[in-house]
Design a protein around this motif. Structure first.
Motif, PDB file in Angstrom:
ATOM      1  N   PHE A   1       6.312   8.607   0.992  1.00  0.00           N
ATOM      2  CA  PHE A   1       5.458   9.235  -0.024  1.00  0.00           C
ATOM      3  C   PHE A   1       5.158  10.691   0.338  1.00  0.00           C
ATOM      4  CE2 PHE A   1       0.938  10.250   0.501  1.00  0.00           C
ATOM      5  CZ  PHE A   1       0.730  10.934  -0.698  1.00  0.00           C
TER       6      PHE A   1
ATOM      7  N   SER B   1       4.425   3.596  -0.168  1.00  0.00           N
ATOM      8  CA  SER B   1       5.798   3.703  -0.676  1.00  0.00           C
ATOM      9  C   SER B   1       6.793   3.392   0.438  1.00  0.00           C
ATOM     10  CB  SER B   1       6.055   5.113  -1.201  1.00  0.00           C
ATOM     11  OG  SER B   1       5.212   5.401  -2.287  1.00  0.00           O
TER      12      SER B   1
ATOM     13  N   ASN C   1      -2.473  12.625  -1.973  1.00  0.00           N
ATOM     14  CA  ASN C   1      -2.959  11.285  -2.311  1.00  0.00           C
ATOM     15  C   ASN C   1      -3.362  10.461  -1.086  1.00  0.00           C
ATOM     16  OD1 ASN C   1      -1.728   8.253  -3.416  1.00  0.00           O
ATOM     17  ND2 ASN C   1      -3.198   9.389  -4.661  1.00  0.00           N
TER      18      ASN C   1
ATOM     19  N   THR D   1       0.831  -1.212   0.000  1.00  0.00           N
ATOM     20  CA  THR D   1       0.000   0.000   0.000  1.00  0.00           C
ATOM     21  C   THR D   1       0.869   1.268   0.000  1.00  0.00           C
ATOM     22  OG1 THR D   1      -1.766  -1.163   1.167  1.00  0.00           O
ATOM     23  CG2 THR D   1      -1.821   1.242   1.244  1.00  0.00           C
TER      24      THR D   1
ATOM     25  N   SER E   1      -0.409   1.655  -5.601  1.00  0.00           N
ATOM     26  CA  SER E   1      -0.694   2.982  -5.032  1.00  0.00           C
ATOM     27  C   SER E   1       0.577   3.714  -4.628  1.00  0.00           C
ATOM     28  CB  SER E   1      -1.586   2.827  -3.795  1.00  0.00           C
ATOM     29  OG  SER E   1      -0.994   1.916  -2.877  1.00  0.00           O
ATOM     30  N   ASN E   2       1.736   3.143  -4.882  1.00  0.00           N
ATOM     31  CA  ASN E   2       2.999   3.761  -4.448  1.00  0.00           C
ATOM     32  C   ASN E   2       3.322   4.912  -5.392  1.00  0.00           C
ATOM     33  OD1 ASN E   2       4.111   0.358  -4.377  1.00  0.00           O
ATOM     34  ND2 ASN E   2       2.990   1.431  -2.776  1.00  0.00           N
ATOM     35  N   THR E   3       3.326   6.112  -4.859  1.00  0.00           N
ATOM     36  CA  THR E   3       3.482   7.278  -5.730  1.00  0.00           C
ATOM     37  C   THR E   3       4.748   8.087  -5.452  1.00  0.00           C
ATOM     38  OG1 THR E   3       2.087   8.586  -4.252  1.00  0.00           O
ATOM     39  CG2 THR E   3       0.990   7.514  -6.091  1.00  0.00           C
TER      40      THR E   3
HETATM   41  N1  LEU Z   1       0.478   7.095  -2.420  1.00  0.00           N
HETATM   42  C1  LEU Z   1       0.798   6.592  -1.112  1.00  0.00           C
HETATM   43  C2  LEU Z   1       2.213   6.078  -1.100  1.00  0.00           C
HETATM   44  O1  LEU Z   1       2.778   5.901  -2.115  1.00  0.00           O
HETATM   45  C3  LEU Z   1      -0.113   5.477  -0.684  1.00  0.00           C
HETATM   46  C4  LEU Z   1      -1.578   5.731  -0.808  1.00  0.00           C
HETATM   47  C5  LEU Z   1      -2.367   4.523  -0.453  1.00  0.00           C
HETATM   48  C6  LEU Z   1      -2.016   6.923  -0.027  1.00  0.00           C
HETATM   49  O2  LEU Z   1       2.767   5.840  -0.071  1.00  0.00           O
END
Ligand code: LEU
Length: 388
Positions: free
Chosen positions: A177, A105, A253, A103, A126-128
């Protein structure tokens, strides 16, 4: 002695040839390593739903050229140790062909190298944070990076209120993240001619934000930008409003889920959040996905569910191509994992996110992005309204 030694050698050779000959199980096991417990489950829950929906949707359409898939879930919790443990179980015990996860980063930077060394493909749902695909050859993602997504929120906030001049930026300093995203937000704010009047740090485990909110109020800003996760971010927004902040708020995010509504309640109203997914994305694939998802869950798919669905779809689409050349049942697991990784990177995919592909490092190539604003009806119910 000589005899003993040769027996040992034979046994070792047998053991390794046995390991090498390990075939792929049917249904085809695909690992899902996301947060099902801890505060991070506020985000992971939507990923579980998206992945489960993908399993059903894909198997109803014949799976991989007639062979069904089976998702194997391992809960990562919210920290690095949990993600490492989940990855190890999926790789060695569940013998999955590839992993969709984790879930955060923050977790990916610890767990992805394990999959990379074991030559097991990972698709981040979802890793941004900046740098995720660069973790290794076996790491790709279907979640567009902060550099691509986050600036859209600032541009939209300025369109909604062109008078915005002074900005406060807050971020969770213990989250990879969030620190990455705030970098993009701060740079974009400056590029847009805004003044960053104060930068405040917090922790994703914090619940009292009096210090940060006081600093924001003293700075007299017209825009607050928050990079954190759902529980901390929700509480921070709530306390900002309760202590009297009246200006615009951008959430990053980590605040992009209706699971945050019980945390900030009516104070969630008005938060502007950039989106990497829209139910209105016009492709036939997305429209069918939205129709069936909405029929089952009585609401449109949220971003994290759509991205998790896409992660599973990418693995499945790549496996279909491989299976057409040589039936999956005939592959040795280790070889299939390597072939799957290669195919993931060269494939083109028609997904709920639109047409996507990857560059050779595993970075996502996606065309369409959006911005939404939270509209609360009351303290409990609200929705994400997409802005033009
Ligand atoms: N984008 C976030 C991240 O890369 C995770 C997201 C689930 C909020 O850590």
């Amino acid at each position: 002695m000589k005899h003993l030694l040769s027996t040992t050698l034979t046994l070792t050779a047998l053991a390794s040839s046995y390991a090498a000959a390990e075939k792929v199980a049917t249904p085809i096991p695909i690992g899902i390593a996301v947060a099902q417990t801890s505060n991070t489950a506020l985000l992971g829950q939507e990923q579980v739903i998206g992945a489960r929906f993908a399993e059903k949707y894909i198997n109803a359409r014949g799976g991989i050229n007639g062979t069904p898939i089976k998702l194997v879930f391992q809960d990562t919790g919210g920290d690095e140790a949990g993600a490492i443990n989940a990855f190890q179980n999926l790789i060695t015990k569940d013998k999955v062909v590839g992993i969709v996860g984790p879930t955060l980063s923050q977790q990916a930077f610890s767990a992805d190298p394990i999959a990379d060394r074991a030559k097991v493909p990972v698709v981040g749902p979802s890793n941004t944070a900046k740098g995720i695909p660069q973790i290794g050859n076996f790491v790709a993602r279907v979640s567009a990076p902060v550099s691509v997504v986050a600036p859209n929120a600032i541009r939209t906030a300025l369109r909604l209120d062109p008078k915005i001049k002074k900005v406060a930026v807050l971020y969770a300093q213990n989250d990879a993240f969030s620190t990455s995203e705030t970098g993009t937000f701060q740079q974009t704010a400056k590029d847009q001619g805004l003044t960053v009047s104060t930068v405040q740090k917090f922790l994703t485990t914090d619940s009292d934000f009096t210090t940060q909110v006081t600093a924001v109020l003293n700075a007299d800003v017209d825009l607050v930008i928050v990079s954190g996760l759902a529980n901390d971010g929700g509480n921070l927004v709530k306390q900002l409003r309760q202590l009297g902040y009246k200006g615009s708020i951008i959430g990053g995010n980590g605040l992009n889920t209706s699971n945050m509504f019980p945390v900030c309640q009516q104070y969630c109203d008005g938060i502007i959040i950039a989106q990497a997914y829209s139910p209105a994305q016009p492709s036939a694939n997305n429209q069918l996905f939205v129709k069936e998802y909405s029929a089952q869950y009585k609401k449109a798919p949220p971003q994290f569910a759509a991205q998790a669905f896409t992660g599973v779809q990418v693995v499945v689409d790549a496996l279909k191509v491989i299976d057409r050349k040589k039936k999956l049942g005939e592959w040795e697991l280790a070889d299939l994992r390597v072939a799957l990784n290669t195919q993931i990177l060269v494939g083109k995919y028609s997904t709920p996110l639109g047409a996507i592909s990857f560059d050779k490092e595993g970075e996502l190539q996606q065309a369409d992005f959006y911005v939404a604003q939270i509209k609360m009806k009351d303290a409990k119910t609200g929705s994400f309204v997409f802005l033009k």
